[in-house]
Scaffold this motif. Structure first.
Motif, short mmCIF file in Angstrom:
data_model
loop_
_atom_site.label_atom_id
_atom_site.label_comp_id
_atom_site.label_asym_id
_atom_site.label_seq_id
_atom_site.Cartn_x
_atom_site.Cartn_y
_atom_site.Cartn_z
N ASP A 119 -30.04 -13.71 27.30
CA ASP A 119 -30.24 -15.08 27.77
C ASP A 119 -31.18 -15.88 26.89
O ASP A 119 -31.10 -17.11 26.84
N ASP A 170 -24.31 -18.82 28.75
CA ASP A 170 -24.40 -20.26 29.00
C ASP A 170 -25.71 -20.55 29.74
O ASP A 170 -26.13 -19.79 30.62
N GLY A 171 -26.34 -21.66 29.37
CA GLY A 171 -27.63 -21.98 29.96
C GLY A 171 -28.78 -21.23 29.31
O GLY A 171 -29.91 -21.28 29.80
N ARG A 173 -31.45 -19.90 26.13
CA ARG A 173 -32.55 -20.57 25.43
C ARG A 173 -32.77 -19.93 24.05
O ARG A 173 -32.82 -18.70 23.93
N GLY A 197 -25.06 -25.88 27.82
CA GLY A 197 -26.33 -25.86 28.54
C GLY A 197 -27.40 -25.04 27.86
O GLY A 197 -28.44 -24.75 28.45
N GLU A 233 -35.81 -22.50 33.48
CA GLU A 233 -34.98 -23.63 33.90
C GLU A 233 -35.78 -24.93 33.95
O GLU A 233 -35.20 -26.03 33.89
N GLY A 260 -35.02 -27.49 31.14
CA GLY A 260 -33.60 -27.73 30.90
C GLY A 260 -33.25 -29.05 30.26
O GLY A 260 -32.17 -29.20 29.69
#
Length: 246
Positions: free
Chosen positions: A86, A132-133, A135, A176, A229, A232
């Motif tokens: 992630d 997805d999403g 960093r 994202g 998050e 974001g």
């Protein structure tokens, strides 16, 4: 508050200095951590031990980020051990303080291979392997804006990393995924203290508005924020963490 529960992070150059602290801060926030090291296995194992002793999960992985295949290995091990990736923190780097005139071909090539190629390989692999999403957080340096003599070749690599990161933000935004840069100022690490004399260290200390050198632990909370998050709506940005040095 464990903002990164069930997330998996790769931290390159995670065995010492800023990287080691980033590994521990990410783990404390709930992330599983892949602690990358180039050669110092004992130091990486100590970071893993501290994380696991505090109830976290981590694994040490040897890889030379200047080699594309080794960067692929980091993602492979992360997915095999924790199921996914992630977060990527591009922290591995080498320093070099010489004038442009005195820098050899070999010295400049080494700076580029580790600092720039390493970050590029990580970003390229993250483009296809990050969830997805996810960093991407890359470590630059506030020195890139200070126009210091003997820092030119080193700062050239940091400028390249920053531009790669900005482009990546545009390329992966539709998924994202954010891509940001943390730019520490002079920080009390083995690399900084071991490559500068006391006079220069004192001069750098006095340049900070807060009157001290940075510490590795000053960087961790910022990286955790950028990995969470909460950040974001922030991407393609350079975040100076330097006590007002530049």
């Amino acid at each position: 508050m464990r903002k990164l529960e069930n997330k998996t992070a790769i931290v390159t150059g995670g065995s010492r200095g800023i990287g080691a602290n980033l590994c521990e801060c990410l783990a404390a926030a709930g992330a599983n951590v892949v602690v990358n090291y180039a050669s110092n296995k004992n130091a990486a194992d100590e970071v893993v031990f501290r994380i696991e002793s505090a109830g976290g999960k981590a694994v040490a992985v040897q890889a030379d980020v200047a080699q594309s295949a080794d960067v692929t290995k980091l993602f492979d091990v992360a997915e095999e051990t924790f199921g996914k990736v992630d977060i990527l923190v591009n922290n591995a780097g080498v320093v070099h303080y010489k004038t442009i005139q005195d820098t050899t071909d070999e010295e400049f090539a080494r700076l580029m291979q580790v600092n720039v190629n390493g970050a590029f390989y990580g970003m390229r692999k993250a483009s296809v392997r990050l969830t997805d999403g996810g960093r991407v957080i890359s470590i630059s340096s506030s020195a890139a804006r200070m126009f210091l003599p003997t820092y030119g070749p080193y700062c050239a690599t940091k400028g390249a990393i920053e531009q790669l990161s900005r482009s990546l933000a545009k390329e992966l935004g539709h998924r994202g995924i954010t891509s940001n840069i943390v730019a520490p100022g002079p920080t009390e690490t083995e690399l900084f203290l071991g490559n500068n004399d006391e006079e220069k260290i004192d001069r750098m200390r006095k340049m900070a508005a807060l009157g001290r050198l940075g510490k590795p632990e000053d960087m961790g909370p910022v990286v955790v924020f950028l990995a969470s998050e909460d950040s974001g709506w922030i991407t393609g940005q350079v975040i100076p963490v330097n006590g007002g040095t530049a």
